[in-house]
Design a protein around this motif. Sequence first.
Motif, PDB file in Angstrom:
ATOM      1  N   LYS A 145       0.857  -1.189   0.000  1.00 58.64           N
ATOM      2  CA  LYS A 145       0.000   0.000   0.000  1.00 58.64           C
ATOM      3  C   LYS A 145       0.895   1.241   0.000  1.00 58.64           C
ATOM      4  O   LYS A 145       1.873   1.302   0.762  1.00 58.64           O
ATOM      5  CB  LYS A 145      -0.909  -0.011   1.228  1.00 58.64           C
TER       6      LYS A 145
ATOM      7  N   GLY B  44      -8.075   8.356   5.189  1.00 58.45           N
ATOM      8  CA  GLY B  44      -7.045   7.364   5.510  1.00 58.45           C
ATOM      9  C   GLY B  44      -7.461   5.951   5.158  1.00 58.45           C
ATOM     10  O   GLY B  44      -6.795   4.980   5.529  1.00 58.45           O
TER      11      GLY B  44
ATOM     12  N   ASP C 266      -5.531   2.403   3.791  1.00 64.28           N
ATOM     13  CA  ASP C 266      -4.915   1.379   4.658  1.00 64.28           C
ATOM     14  C   ASP C 266      -5.885   0.202   4.803  1.00 64.28           C
ATOM     15  O   ASP C 266      -5.493  -0.962   4.722  1.00 64.28           O
ATOM     16  CB  ASP C 266      -4.655   1.946   6.068  1.00 64.28           C
TER      17      ASP C 266
ATOM     18  N   LYS D 222      -2.624   8.728  13.059  1.00 65.47           N
ATOM     19  CA  LYS D 222      -3.155   8.473  11.718  1.00 65.47           C
ATOM     20  C   LYS D 222      -2.208   7.682  10.828  1.00 65.47           C
ATOM     21  O   LYS D 222      -2.458   7.519   9.630  1.00 65.47           O
ATOM     22  CB  LYS D 222      -3.595   9.771  11.060  1.00 65.47           C
TER      23      LYS D 222
END
Length: 415
Positions: free
Chosen positions: A7, A151, A154, A209
């Motif tokens: 990722k 976010g 992820d 984060k």
Amino acid sequence: MALIVHKYGGTSMGSTERIKNVAARVAKWHDAGHQVVVVPSAMSGETNRLIGLAKEIMGQPDPRELDMICATGEQVSVGLLAMALLAIGKDAVSYAGWQVAIKTDSSFTKARIQSIDDKKVRADLDAGKVVIITGFQGVDEDGNISTLGRGGSDTSAVAIAAALKADECLIYTDVDGVYTTDPRVVSEARRLKTVTFEEMLEMASLGSKVLQSRSVEFAGNYRVPTRVLSSLTDPLLPLQEEANSGTLISFEEDKNMEQAVISGIAFNRDEAKITILGVPDKPGVAFHILGPVAEANIEVDMIIQNQSVDGKTDFTFTVSRGEYQKAMGVLDGVKADIGAASVMGDAKVSKVSVVGVGMRSHVGVASRMFRTLSEEGINILMISTSEIKISVLIDEKYMELAVRALHKAFDLEKE
Ligand code: ADP
Ligand code: ASP
Ligand code: MG
């Protein structure tokens, strides 16, 4: 041969130069004989830009339409990365979430993944291709494009790794691992070689984060070996060295290691506090206040109810700052129904938390935390605890001071 999911975050995909570096790194893993699935985020700043455009048209953007817009950032990234791989002679193919398909519920802007079809991906991998899938987005059962919350790439990556039963999920980002706290706030922060799944889940849900908390939930539920590492190293770094770098999320506590009391400090700037004053103290109060808030799909975090005086009490809870106005609107509606005197709010508060599985076997963590804050003259507005964390809500202007002071007080800079 292993199946590896990579990722890459926004900074890692931030320019065509960086995308070429990502392609070189991915090619290195593929050349070593591994099957590779890549999940990139939008180029840095792009999701913010898209949200900004939406807000210029509609102050509170319609969630379905907002997802339609925001999902485009990742679509550009996958196409560019596929081309960067093709340009260096690697067979690659990109897919949007709906093409895979990554099915989600219909909670636009914070959708949850429900299932992932692995057929197409497996066929491509078996044909020797690198498969590139958009992070952050999916599709609901009616075919609407959805996104997974900020976010969220992820979570896409770890969920895809779980669905494919991948050997490892590597989260490449702009720091070289998970630190004792955000290294951008405390320069003495130290990288952790491993972090237990439980601690990582707490840190992520309390605001660190570096990983979206739902990605950690997936890693735990499906036991996906997950590592956080840097995308900013030389892409031709020897593979073995890269494979052992960064921070590994571990599922077992190492019983041989002297366990630190505290492993990390998390913070969240985006908090807001709401107090309903003069509520008649009778059974059902909490339900009558929080029921409508939940119905509006607003998540509540810390909650306290004061001692009642003359049959009246005050009730305080926190929500994320982005949902503050909406929550205040809901409460204005219920204030009269529950017979409350007034509703007060403060959207300039932050939460600071100390996290560590070592807390289970050590006493005195809370007193050390509170003493440190008092020595800095920082007033605590609310407190909440679990077995492995203590959180305090404070005025946002003291947040960084609190994090630095606590990092020092718990000796986190030391090995
Ligand atoms: P990406 O775009 O790769 O997903 P993010 O910006 O979402 O990257 O996450 C990485 C950032 O997380 C780092 O740049 C760092 O500032 C921040 N961060 C917060 N807490 C931590 C922590 N405990 N360890 C490492 N990084 C942290
Ligand atoms: N592009 C999305 C965001 O900025 C998803 C992600 O970066 O993980 O939130
Ligand atoms: Mg991120």
